[in-house]
Enzyme design. Structure first.
Site, PDB file in Angstrom:
ATOM      1  N   GLU A  98      27.136  57.685   3.470  1.00 47.32           N
ATOM      2  CA  GLU A  98      26.797  59.078   3.814  1.00 47.32           C
ATOM      3  C   GLU A  98      27.257  59.434   5.228  1.00 47.32           C
ATOM      4  O   GLU A  98      26.568  60.157   5.960  1.00 47.32           O
ATOM      5  CB  GLU A  98      25.297  59.321   3.617  1.00 47.32           C
ATOM      6  CG  GLU A  98      24.846  59.067   2.178  1.00 47.32           C
ATOM      7  CD  GLU A  98      23.373  59.334   1.925  1.00 47.32           C
ATOM      8  OE1 GLU A  98      22.682  59.838   2.845  1.00 47.32           O
ATOM      9  OE2 GLU A  98      22.909  59.031   0.810  1.00 47.32           O
ATOM     10  N   GLU A 128      24.274  56.590  -5.604  1.00 51.60           N
ATOM     11  CA  GLU A 128      22.871  56.997  -5.502  1.00 51.60           C
ATOM     12  C   GLU A 128      22.701  58.362  -6.151  1.00 51.60           C
ATOM     13  O   GLU A 128      23.462  59.295  -5.875  1.00 51.60           O
ATOM     14  CB  GLU A 128      22.422  57.113  -4.039  1.00 51.60           C
ATOM     15  CG  GLU A 128      22.383  55.832  -3.252  1.00 51.60           C
ATOM     16  CD  GLU A 128      21.856  56.066  -1.831  1.00 51.60           C
ATOM     17  OE1 GLU A 128      21.112  57.055  -1.621  1.00 51.60           O
ATOM     18  OE2 GLU A 128      22.209  55.276  -0.940  1.00 51.60           O
TER      19      GLU A 128
END
Length: 390
Positions: free
Chosen positions: A207, A307
């Site tokens: 991320e 995810e």
């Protein structure tokens, strides 16, 4: 006299040659070469499986996806609780399980019993031929005196040159030394798994493209060139300094929707440092724009949904319509994050998409294995022979 075939025959021969060459190029879109030179036999076998799944999805072969589950050992009654829970609810186990080295214990060390339990659980899944395994690393900022979830994030005191000091290996700064100390913790665990013959999908510094308003990790929203240097330092430390050959490196940006995450492309470390390209997705009601799947295609690597909080298959009922993300986009691995299997992210309220109608989405997803073995599950009654990877 030399026989000259008629024009129609020449055309057919040329067409066949073009088709043959085109098929050869298509079948070789994703290479089996790992970023780690001389990988262990087990790591190569796992990567071969992932590249086969990716190439099949691109080239018209049988489309298959490995279902995965992240397990938050520090929040579970026992390491692997969510992996087991999937089986209790659906009758099938995930074919991939991921843990984390640094979720935070509010002490001055990452060493905790639950980490060792997680390593042991991961070891057993692969060693028993029940699936493949991975680890991420929510690393507190280098030098943090407390390993905690809040210290995963940017701190107000960090000046504009702080990140540069973290990656300044030439000057061997205190921040750089702290980074290596933290990496050494993960390296020790990964080395143990290598000794046990267990390959690991390792997913660090994820991320990285998360925007400032979305509470980015300390490594996120930095200068892309400096981020890539951080990745390369990590890759070199684990592979060259520590001699690890059991790693499959996963690069995992956040959903680049323009609201929560920006374009990730400048953060890509390079094909020689990345093995699997992935994305973390937490927004959409409940399914996602194709831009993430198609956007990753150009890297010619296996694609992973690393995810998310929503199961990918749900046959319609009175609450929701029919959706099959795996038919639309057959990710090589599709992994659910932690307790969002049953709860809305960060809460204890039910995740309605997954749990309503007696856990219909979980059951529909894990039951979708009879048509071309589309969903690959794990455990003792797996729909794939994971033991062949050992």
């Amino acid at each position: 006299m030399t026989h000259v075939p008629p024009k129609s025959s020449l055309f057919c021969l040329l067409a066949a040659l073009v088709l043959c060459l085109g098929a050869s190029r298509a079948s070789a879109q994703v290479s089996r070469t790992l970023s780690t030179p001389g990988p262990t036999a087990q790591a190569q076998k796992v990567y071969n499986l992932l590249t086969d799944l990716e190439n099949n999805s691109r080239n018209g072969g049988t489309k298959q996806t490995i279902m995965g589950q992240h397990c938050e050992a520090q929040k579970e009654a026992y390491a692997g609780e969510y992996w087991v829970k999937v089986g209790d609810l659906s009758g099938r186990r995930p074919g991939f399980v991921e843990f984390d080295f640094g979720p935070g214990n509010y002490r001055n060390t990452y060493a905790e019993a639950y980490v060792d339990y997680a390593v042991g659980f991961a070891r057993d899944r692969f060693s028993y031929g029940e699936g493949i395994v991975g680890f991420s690393f929510h690393m507190s900022y280098p030098g943090a005196s407390v390993k905690s979830w809040p210290n995963n994030f940017r701190q107000s005191w960090m000046d504009s040159n702080w990140f540069g000091r973290v990656i300044n290996w030439q000057a061997n700064t205190a921040e750089y030394q702290a980074l290596l100390r933290d990496l050494s913790f993960a390296a020790d665990k990964l080395a143990y798994l290598q000794q046990q013959g267990v390959p690991v999908l390792y997913r660090p510094f994820h991320e990285m493209n998360k925007k400032g308003s979305a509470s980015p990790f300390w490594w996120a929203n930095q200068d892309p060139a400096q981020y890539k240097q951080l990745w390369n330092i990590t890759h070199d430390y684990l592979v060259k300094t520590r001699g690890l050959k059991n790693l499959i490196f996963v690069w995992s940006p956040y959903e680049w929707d323009g609201t929560y995450g920006g374009d990730p492309w400048n953060y890509y470390p390079g094909n020689d440092r990345v093995d699997v390209v992935a994305v973390d997705i937490y927004h959409g009601n409940p399914y996602f724009p194709a831009q993430f799947y198609t956007g990753l295609a150009g890297y010619n690597k296996p694609r992973m949904l690393a995810e998310t909080d929503k199961l990918p298959v749900r046959w319609g009922d009175s609450r929701y319509g029919t959706v099959s993300e795996l038919d639309a986009r057959p990710w090589a691995i599709y992994s659910i994050w932690g307790d969002s299997l049953v709860y809305n992210l960060g809460t204890t309220s039910p995740n309605d998409w997954n749990v309503s109608s007696s856990y219909k989405a979980i059951k529909d997803t894990y039951g979708y294995y009879s048509t071309y073995w589309r969903v690959l599950t794990g455990g003792s009654n797996a729909t794939y022979n994971w033991g062949a990877l050992r």
